[in-house]
Design a protein around this motif. Structure first.
Motif, PDB file in Angstrom:
ATOM      1  N   ARG A 169       1.386   9.342  -5.809  1.00  0.00           N
ATOM      2  CA  ARG A 169       1.615  10.737  -5.439  1.00  0.00           C
ATOM      3  C   ARG A 169       2.665  11.370  -6.347  1.00  0.00           C
ATOM      4  N   VAL A 170       3.697  10.609  -6.718  1.00  0.00           N
ATOM      5  CA  VAL A 170       4.689  11.117  -7.667  1.00  0.00           C
ATOM      6  C   VAL A 170       4.020  11.402  -9.009  1.00  0.00           C
ATOM      7  N   LEU A 171       3.196  10.472  -9.480  1.00  0.00           N
ATOM      8  CA  LEU A 171       2.514  10.648 -10.759  1.00  0.00           C
ATOM      9  C   LEU A 171       1.559  11.835 -10.731  1.00  0.00           C
ATOM     10  N   ASP A 172       0.948  12.082  -9.581  1.00  0.00           N
ATOM     11  CA  ASP A 172      -0.013  13.179  -9.460  1.00  0.00           C
ATOM     12  C   ASP A 172       0.668  14.522  -9.211  1.00  0.00           C
ATOM     13  N   GLY A 173       1.996  14.506  -9.060  1.00  0.00           N
ATOM     14  CA  GLY A 173       2.716  15.740  -8.797  1.00  0.00           C
ATOM     15  C   GLY A 173       2.677  16.186  -7.350  1.00  0.00           C
ATOM     16  N   ALA A 174       2.188  15.327  -6.461  1.00  0.00           N
ATOM     17  CA  ALA A 174       2.109  15.679  -5.051  1.00  0.00           C
ATOM     18  C   ALA A 174       3.426  15.440  -4.312  1.00  0.00           C
ATOM     19  N   ARG A 175       4.366  14.761  -4.982  1.00  0.00           N
ATOM     20  CA  ARG A 175       5.662  14.467  -4.366  1.00  0.00           C
ATOM     21  C   ARG A 175       6.712  14.432  -5.464  1.00  0.00           C
ATOM     22  N   PRO A 176       7.905  14.974  -5.225  1.00  0.00           N
ATOM     23  CA  PRO A 176       8.970  14.886  -6.230  1.00  0.00           C
ATOM     24  C   PRO A 176       9.350  13.423  -6.469  1.00  0.00           C
ATOM     25  N   TYR A 177       9.936  13.166  -7.645  1.00  0.00           N
ATOM     26  CA  TYR A 177      10.331  11.795  -7.963  1.00  0.00           C
ATOM     27  C   TYR A 177      11.353  11.281  -6.952  1.00  0.00           C
ATOM     28  N   ARG A 194       0.836  -1.210   0.000  1.00  0.00           N
ATOM     29  CA  ARG A 194       0.000   0.000   0.000  1.00  0.00           C
ATOM     30  C   ARG A 194       0.865   1.251   0.000  1.00  0.00           C
ATOM     31  N   HIS A 195       1.932   1.231   0.788  1.00  0.00           N
ATOM     32  CA  HIS A 195       2.795   2.414   0.838  1.00  0.00           C
ATOM     33  C   HIS A 195       3.433   2.687  -0.519  1.00  0.00           C
ATOM     34  N   VAL A 196       4.022   1.676  -1.118  1.00  0.00           N
ATOM     35  CA  VAL A 196       4.706   1.876  -2.390  1.00  0.00           C
ATOM     36  C   VAL A 196       3.722   2.336  -3.467  1.00  0.00           C
ATOM     37  N   GLU A 197       2.575   1.688  -3.539  1.00  0.00           N
ATOM     38  CA  GLU A 197       1.579   2.069  -4.546  1.00  0.00           C
ATOM     39  C   GLU A 197       1.089   3.494  -4.331  1.00  0.00           C
ATOM     40  N   ARG A 198       0.839   3.852  -3.076  1.00  0.00           N
ATOM     41  CA  ARG A 198       0.350   5.204  -2.783  1.00  0.00           C
ATOM     42  C   ARG A 198       1.387   6.264  -3.129  1.00  0.00           C
ATOM     43  N   GLU A 199       2.644   6.016  -2.762  1.00  0.00           N
ATOM     44  CA  GLU A 199       3.671   7.021  -3.005  1.00  0.00           C
ATOM     45  C   GLU A 199       4.029   7.131  -4.482  1.00  0.00           C
ATOM     46  N   GLN A 200       3.987   6.042  -5.212  1.00  0.00           N
ATOM     47  CA  GLN A 200       4.167   6.140  -6.659  1.00  0.00           C
ATOM     48  C   GLN A 200       3.048   6.975  -7.271  1.00  0.00           C
ATOM     49  N   HIS A 251      18.691  -7.999 -23.635  1.00  0.00           N
ATOM     50  CA  HIS A 251      19.522  -7.234 -24.544  1.00  0.00           C
ATOM     51  C   HIS A 251      19.701  -5.829 -23.979  1.00  0.00           C
ATOM     52  N   GLN A 252      18.683  -5.352 -23.248  1.00  0.00           N
ATOM     53  CA  GLN A 252      18.809  -4.096 -22.509  1.00  0.00           C
ATOM     54  C   GLN A 252      17.700  -4.018 -21.471  1.00  0.00           C
ATOM     55  N   ALA A 253      18.036  -3.478 -20.303  1.00  0.00           N
ATOM     56  CA  ALA A 253      17.051  -3.286 -19.244  1.00  0.00           C
ATOM     57  C   ALA A 253      16.898  -1.791 -18.998  1.00  0.00           C
ATOM     58  N   LEU A 254      15.666  -1.317 -18.998  1.00  0.00           N
ATOM     59  CA  LEU A 254      15.366   0.102 -18.859  1.00  0.00           C
ATOM     60  C   LEU A 254      14.627   0.349 -17.554  1.00  0.00           C
ATOM     61  N   SER A 255      15.054   1.387 -16.847  1.00  0.00           N
ATOM     62  CA  SER A 255      14.430   1.760 -15.582  1.00  0.00           C
ATOM     63  C   SER A 255      13.594   3.010 -15.750  1.00  0.00           C
ATOM     64  N   ALA A 256      12.445   3.031 -15.077  1.00  0.00           N
ATOM     65  CA  ALA A 256      11.600   4.226 -15.073  1.00  0.00           C
ATOM     66  C   ALA A 256      12.337   5.415 -14.475  1.00  0.00           C
ATOM     67  N   GLU A 257      13.410   5.149 -13.752  1.00  0.00           N
ATOM     68  CA  GLU A 257      14.208   6.242 -13.198  1.00  0.00           C
ATOM     69  C   GLU A 257      14.707   7.174 -14.307  1.00  0.00           C
ATOM     70  N   ASP A 258      14.951   6.620 -15.494  1.00  0.00           N
ATOM     71  CA  ASP A 258      15.432   7.453 -16.595  1.00  0.00           C
ATOM     72  C   ASP A 258      14.377   8.451 -17.063  1.00  0.00           C
ATOM     73  N   ALA A 259      13.108   8.180 -16.767  1.00  0.00           N
ATOM     74  CA  ALA A 259      12.031   9.122 -17.073  1.00  0.00           C
ATOM     75  C   ALA A 259      11.652   9.934 -15.835  1.00  0.00           C
ATOM     76  N   ARG A 260      12.281   9.624 -14.705  1.00  0.00           N
ATOM     77  CA  ARG A 260      11.970  10.259 -13.416  1.00  0.00           C
ATOM     78  C   ARG A 260      10.465  10.217 -13.151  1.00  0.00           C
ATOM     79  N   SER A 261       9.918   9.042 -13.365  1.00  0.00           N
ATOM     80  CA  SER A 261       8.500   8.835 -13.156  1.00  0.00           C
ATOM     81  C   SER A 261       8.262   7.351 -12.936  1.00  0.00           C
ATOM     82  N   TYR A 262       7.015   6.948 -12.957  1.00  0.00           N
ATOM     83  CA  TYR A 262       6.642   5.542 -12.792  1.00  0.00           C
ATOM     84  C   TYR A 262       5.584   5.183 -13.831  1.00  0.00           C
TER      85      TYR A 262
END
Length: 227
Positions: free
Chosen positions: A57-65, A49-55, A143-154
């Motif tokens: 909040r990041v998507l909603d702009g309520a918390r920085p990435y 619940r915590h991880v889902e909620r905080e992600q 062949h390559q692994a991509l992280s959402a961190e590169d978009a600074r989002s989720y």
């Protein structure tokens, strides 16, 4: 049925290729060995619940990435407090359980089969460092692994899926997004990617209104269907 014309596969990691709840349960049991199964499940739900909620909040702009490592550490602190454990070293060890997730039995051989025919791109909400260690622990080969961190989002932010489009150099409709989560596939579909739902016990199954290109029982079944 006409075969899909695709040039590369984009695969979700958490839940689709690795059993995320099982890895976190193992960490909780190590933290609180006296907890019964019901207690472990309550603590796991608190983490999720915590991880889902905080992600969100990041998507909603309520918390920085913040990276997944930070969110996992926050979740570990909540779980440890609820379990009555106050040792900082134990909390950090629990947080690292988010990087030690077991693969599903068909994951490693299934990836090997798929890699014989297609470039494989992992696309995960896990941060870069977490994704590196997670891939190593589970024996995932890309062949390559991509992280959402590169978009600074989720995910399901479209910017995350665009990472795969950009890296592949192919138009979205030539990429097949593979996931056990219908919400993940809907977001990829909205950007024009083709979609394949892979059934997992911990996934988010499609509804009657979803129309994905493929439905598979696992990676082996997916490889058969793409063959």
């Amino acid at each position: 049925m006409k075969p899909l014309e695709i040039d590369a596969l984009v695969l979700d990691v958490l839940g689709t290729l690795v059993d995320e709840p099982a890895g976190i349960r193992a960490g909780i049991r190590a933290l609180a060995p006296s907890a019964d199964e019901a207690g472990v499940e309550e603590l796991l739900a608190l983490w999720q619940r915590h991880v889902e909620r905080e992600q969100r909040r990041v998507l909603d702009g309520a918390r920085p990435y913040l990276t997944s490592d930070v969110l996992d550490l926050e979740a570990a602190r909540l779980v440890a407090d609820a379990a009555g454990v106050h040792d900082p070293a134990a909390v950090e060890e629990l947080a690292r359980s988010g990087r030690r997730l077991p693969p599903w039995p068909d994951t490693v051989p299934g990836l090997a089969r798929l890699a014989e025919r297609f470039p494989l791109l992992g696309l995960s909400n896990a941060g870069r460092t977490a994704l590196l260690q997670l891939n190593s622990h589970a024996g995932l080969r890309w062949h390559q692994a991509l992280s959402a961190e590169d978009a600074r989002s989720y995910k399901p932010d479209p910017a995350v899926y665009r990472l795969a489009v950009t890296v592949s150099g192919r138009p979205p409709n030539r990429l097949l997004m593979v996931a056990a989560h219908a919400w993940d596939l809907r977001a990829a579909q909205a950007l024009g990617l083709r979609t394949a739902y892979v059934a997992r016990p911990v996934g988010d199954p499609p509804t009657s209104s979803d129309h994905f290109d493929l439905h598979a029982d696992g990676l082996a079944d997916l490889a058969d269907r793409l063959g």
